[in-house]
Design an enzyme around this catalytic site. Structure first.
Site, PDB file in Angstrom:
ATOM      1  N   SER A   1       0.837  -1.202   0.000  1.00 15.09           N
ATOM      2  CA  SER A   1       0.000   0.000   0.000  1.00 15.09           C
ATOM      3  C   SER A   1       0.870   1.250   0.000  1.00 15.09           C
ATOM      4  CB  SER A   1      -0.892  -0.043   1.249  1.00 15.09           C
ATOM      5  OG  SER A   1      -1.783   1.035   1.261  1.00 15.09           O
ATOM      6  N   ASP A   2       0.291   2.342  -0.470  1.00 14.61           N
ATOM      7  CA  ASP A   2       0.968   3.637  -0.414  1.00 14.61           C
ATOM      8  C   ASP A   2      -0.088   4.733  -0.283  1.00 14.61           C
ATOM      9  OD1 ASP A   2       3.776   4.911  -0.814  1.00 14.61           O
ATOM     10  OD2 ASP A   2       2.422   6.155  -1.996  1.00 14.61           O
ATOM     11  N   THR A   3       0.222   5.732   0.528  1.00 22.87           N
ATOM     12  CA  THR A   3      -0.721   6.837   0.758  1.00 22.87           C
ATOM     13  C   THR A   3      -0.066   8.163   0.428  1.00 22.87           C
ATOM     14  OG1 THR A   3      -1.843   5.600   2.519  1.00 22.87           O
ATOM     15  CG2 THR A   3      -2.184   7.980   2.487  1.00 22.87           C
TER      16      THR A   3
ATOM     17  N   GLY B   1      -3.345   3.769  -2.442  1.00 23.12           N
ATOM     18  CA  GLY B   1      -3.301   2.693  -3.425  1.00 23.12           C
ATOM     19  C   GLY B   1      -2.978   1.386  -2.734  1.00 23.12           C
TER      20      GLY B   1
END
Length: 196
Positions: free
Chosen positions: A77-79, A116
């Site tokens: 995940s990435d924010t 994501g």
């Protein structure tokens, strides 16, 4: 069938060192291990539209991970934080000064938190992006400095944690998933895993 039954016999891996993501994934009742290592270097060299950046990063982290065994499932995940009216993308702050500058730019306006997520096995890969609109009240310099000095938000996109003092004192409204703002849109992740 519940999620933990569906993935019985599958070794689930969370490809993130974030304690918030660990807490949120554990909340779904899944057993998992944590392996944050990846060869992927976060950047936007592809010059993607802002709505695609977080998902691109999540997929990059996934494919930069070690080779998966047939019984393994990897979640990455990435924010990022977007300020649409300034056309500004915020990641993690470099230092105290950067954190203060970021929070000053968020003060009194709406921003978008984009997370994501990539779910991958040796046979399948699914990715998606979740969006939440977050509204900040106007913040004083004293409030910003207090938060940065006491909570040291250097590992957080946009320099704040919604579950900390700044979230309690500074956020007036959230449209979309609260958990997405925290770093992992677990309700959407649950649905995607059930379909996977």
């Amino acid at each position: 069938m519940l999620l933990n039954e569906k993935f019985k016999g599958t070794r689930i891996i969370l490809g993130s060192g974030s304690p918030r993501r660990r807490e949120l994934l554990a909340g779904l009742g899944l057993d998992f291990t944590v392996e944050p290592q990846t060869s992927f270097v976060e950047n936007n060299e592809a010059n993607l539209p802002t709505a695609e950046i977080a998902e691109y990063m999540a997929k990059g982290k996934s494919f930069g991970h070690r080779a998966l065994a047939d019984d393994e499932l990897l979640i990455t995940s990435d924010t990022i934080v977007l300020i649409p009216d300034m056309d500004l993308v915020l990641g993690k702050p470099a230092d105290r000064s950067d954190a203060i500058t970021m929070l000053e730019s968020l003060s009194g306006r709406k921003h978008v938190v984009e997370t994501g997520v990539c779910i991958r096995t040796n046979r399948k890969c699914v990715s998606f992006t979740a969006f939440s609109d977050v509204y900040f009240k106007p913040l004083t310099r004293e409030e910003i400095e207090y938060y940065v000095d006491h909570f040291r938000p250097y590992d957080k996109a946009g320099s704040y944690g919604v579950q900390e003092w700044m979230g309690y004192a500074g956020i007036t409204k959230i449209e979309g998933s609260f958990y997405n703002v925290m770093g992992l849109p677990v309700q959407r992740l649950y649905d995607e895993l059930m379909k996977f």
